[in-house]
Design an enzyme around this catalytic site. Structure first.
Site, PDB file in Angstrom:
ATOM      1  N   HIS A 185      -4.250  -9.822  31.961  1.00 24.47           N
ATOM      2  CA  HIS A 185      -3.895  -9.227  33.249  1.00 24.47           C
ATOM      3  C   HIS A 185      -3.134  -7.942  32.980  1.00 24.47           C
ATOM      4  O   HIS A 185      -2.067  -7.967  32.353  1.00 24.47           O
ATOM      5  CB  HIS A 185      -3.024 -10.187  34.065  1.00 24.47           C
ATOM      6  N   SER A 197      -2.312  -4.364  38.748  1.00 16.31           N
ATOM      7  CA  SER A 197      -2.142  -5.555  39.570  1.00 16.31           C
ATOM      8  C   SER A 197      -2.048  -5.184  41.053  1.00 16.31           C
ATOM      9  O   SER A 197      -2.963  -4.565  41.599  1.00 16.31           O
ATOM     10  CB  SER A 197      -0.916  -6.346  39.099  1.00 16.31           C
ATOM     11  N   ASP A 244      -9.142 -13.242  34.860  1.00 14.08           N
ATOM     12  CA  ASP A 244      -7.839 -12.621  35.080  1.00 14.08           C
ATOM     13  C   ASP A 244      -6.738 -13.681  35.145  1.00 14.08           C
ATOM     14  O   ASP A 244      -6.800 -14.611  35.949  1.00 14.08           O
ATOM     15  CB  ASP A 244      -7.872 -11.822  36.376  1.00 14.08           C
TER      16      ASP A 244
END
Length: 404
Positions: A343, A180, A276
């Site tokens: 994600h 991330s 995502d």
């Protein structure tokens, strides 16, 4: 499917779905390895501190055998803070202060110490660097009035110096990865990481869920560009970005990976879900862009998306593939873009390496990354568009958890 609790900050969720508190919903065949926190004692002397001025830290599990001189550095994710208010909020959390960091965290997925869970990297020196600066380890400024320290770049340098002194200097193999906001950081610092080692050392980088796109949101605006702009200005990130980019583009645009990856000289692997979950929730359809809640059900559960909403997301997938078109042409780079609503897929065991992990063709994520890193095969995996991929571990969110 995973269910998780997310916090709202100015319409942007602090969504790092691989944090250990969210792993409780997944079954482990045996308890995961728990690794203690090490604070970087010498960091304060260089001003390398978290948002609240506390020492930064990392979790290190030593390698052994054939992996004794191999190092995997994994950068934690956790969103960004783009205003004084959001940074003041964040400095009271584990993403802004080591006071609030967990003293023990589980090492799973790419950090696992078990060959049956992590076949290529299980016996390496594995490090997770905690994220507490709010700008993907890249800012360098401060706010005296609120006692906020934006020292991401200094934290990065302090962590590297400390790890080099603990044996990383002798590495014959090294991999910089991140999830991330940490995935973006892995791209930002990839070439810097390469320069730490001799040419004889195999050095590569992996960005997991870090391919944040500069695209138009559901309202016709650019929510993420606006947010990134605040981060870049507040934390003076611009001076840390590649001059080859900032000399021709606004610094905010140079914080987007699509403008960074063409400039990255070190071999880089991009692992990303085409749909995502963070980008759907917080960039493409945040509450600020959807005041009437038209996207609310779709945001929480992909199965509730209308045909027009799915078409919007298919267009985003096309933009993602266009953004990596030139990048994927290089043999040194790797790619795994699966058509999932997910994600961060490297830290979770069920997505990294398990009997039912996501696959593109006949190859899962761990094997794809390993084949690319060790030059066993060229890896350019792109999954077919939704709904054809039946191997996805799609995330679904509880409405009451999101406060909607």
């Amino acid at each position: 499917m995973g269910f998780l609790l997310c916090n709202w900050v100015d319409g942007f969720e602090d969504l790092n779905v691989t944090e250990h508190q969210f792993l409780d919903g997944y079954a482990f065949s045996t308890p995961p390895l728990m690794v203690g926190l090490t604070l970087i004692a010498g960091a304060a002397s260089t001003g390398a501190v978290c948002l609240d001025g506390t020492l930064p830290g990392y979790h290190l599990h030593r390698g052994y055998g054939s992996g004794a001189n191999s190092w995997l550095i994994h950068l934690e994710g956790g969103g960004w803070c783009n205003t004084i208010r959001t940074c003041v909020f964040q400095q009271k959390t584990h993403h802004g202060s080591s006071t609030h960091m967990e003293k023990l965290i589980p090492f799973t997925g790419i950090l696992s110490n078990r060959a049956e869970e992590n076949p290529d990297f299980y016996n390496w020196n594995r490090v997770k660097i905690r994220y507490c600066d709010g700008a993907s380890f890249s800012g360098d400024s401060q706010n005296e009035a609120k006692k906020l320290y934006f020292r991401g770049q200094r934290i990065w340098l302090a962590a590297m110096k400390d790890l080099m002194s603990k044996g990383m200097h002798y590495a014959n193999q090294a991999l910089l990865s991140g999830c991330s906001a940490g995935g973006l950081a892995a791209t930002l610092h990839c070439d810097e990481f390469r320069e730490l080692f001799p040419r004889t050392t195999r050095v590569k980088c992996l960005s997991d869920a870090g391919l944040f796109l500069d695209v138009i949101d559901v309202s016709g605006g650019r929510a993420l560009r606006h947010m990134f702009g605040g981060v870049v200005r507040l934390q003076q990130v611009g001076k840390m970005l590649p001059q080859a980019c900032t000399s021709r583009l606004d610094p905010t645009l140079c914080f987007f990976p699509q403008h960074l990856i063409p400039l990255t000289k070190t071999p880089l692997f991009l692992l990303n879900a085409a749909y995502d979950s963070w980008q759907v929730l917080s960039s493409l359809a945040p509450p600020s862009a959807d005041p009437h809640g038209y996207w609310q059900k779709c945001r929480l559960n992909y199965a509730h998306c209308s045909s027009s909403q799915i078409q919007f997301l298919q267009d985003i997938r096309k933009q993602m593939l266009n953004a990596v078109g030139g990048f994927s042409g290089s043999k040194r780079n790797g790619l795994f873009i699966n058509s999932c609503f997910a994600h961060c897929q490297t830290e979770r065991q069920d997505t990294w390496f398990a009997h039912n992990s996501p696959r593109i063709g006949n190859k899962g994520i761990a094997q794809s990354v390993g084949d690319w890193y060790f030059d066993r095969a060229e890896v350019k995996g792109i999954g077919c568009p939704y709904p054809c991929d039946k191997t996805c571990h799609n995330l679904v969110f509880r409405q009451e958890f999101l406060g909607t």
